[in-house]
Design an enzyme around this catalytic site. Structure first.
Site, PDB file in Angstrom:
ATOM      1  N   ASP A  59       3.088 -12.720   8.561  1.00 28.10           N
ATOM      2  CA  ASP A  59       4.048 -13.831   8.567  1.00 28.10           C
ATOM      3  C   ASP A  59       4.063 -14.517   9.885  1.00 28.10           C
ATOM      4  O   ASP A  59       5.095 -14.198  10.499  1.00 28.10           O
ATOM      5  CB  ASP A  59       5.323 -13.278   8.226  1.00 28.10           C
ATOM      6  CG  ASP A  59       6.465 -14.225   7.866  1.00 28.10           C
ATOM      7  OD1 ASP A  59       6.095 -15.614   7.986  1.00 28.10           O
ATOM      8  OD2 ASP A  59       7.601 -13.795   7.321  1.00 28.10           O
ATOM      9  N   CYS A  86       4.853 -20.867   6.815  1.00 26.71           N
ATOM     10  CA  CYS A  86       5.835 -21.894   6.870  1.00 26.71           C
ATOM     11  C   CYS A  86       5.221 -23.479   6.989  1.00 26.71           C
ATOM     12  O   CYS A  86       5.986 -24.217   7.091  1.00 26.71           O
ATOM     13  CB  CYS A  86       6.947 -21.696   7.661  1.00 26.71           C
ATOM     14  SG  CYS A  86       6.826 -21.408   9.336  1.00 26.71           S
TER      15      CYS A  86
END
Length: 134
Positions: A59, A86
């Protein structure tokens, strides 16, 4: 239930907050002895002596993974990489860096921030071949 060995490597971070979170996890969880948490500068790759992993959960920050970290993951050769991004363009770039060793199996989009343009992309990458020696 048997709990697998878990090694969590956090990119930088506040050591005090990290230690507090680890202690809180230790106090409420059983089998915490099989969980190790470390802080490390992942821009340099993975820590020396990082154990073989079946699954890696990545992540990264908005900028994605560095080429060095992508190469380190290929050397570690986990069966699967669960990549949470993201920034979809960085995920695409990093997938190219992990080719041809890894191929995407599925994508999911998660709206973590309603009423904004931001969306998390979750991708499962499966190892389809071994890394060739250079």
């Amino acid at each position: 239930m048997e709990v697998p060995d878990v090694l969590g490597i956090e990119f930088f971070g506040d050591r005090e907050t990290f230690a507090r979170g680890y202690e809180e996890t230790r106090q409420r969880g059983d089998n915490i002895g099989r969980v190790q948490l470390r802080l490390y500068d992942l821009e340099k790759g993975l820590p020396e002596g990082c154990p073989k992993a079946e699954v890696v959960i990545a992540d990264p920050a908005r900028g994605g993974m560095t080429p060095t970290l992508c190469e380190a993951l290929k050397s570690l050769s986990p069966d699967y990489i669960l990549y949470i991004s993201c920034e979809a363009s960085c995920l695409g770039r990093d997938m190219q860096r992990l080719e041809p060793m890894y191929a995407p199996q599925c994508f999911h989009y998660v709206d973590m921030f309603p009423r904004t343009a931001d969306v998390e992309t979750v991708c499962i990458l499966k190892r389809i071949c071994e890394q060739r020696s250079r």
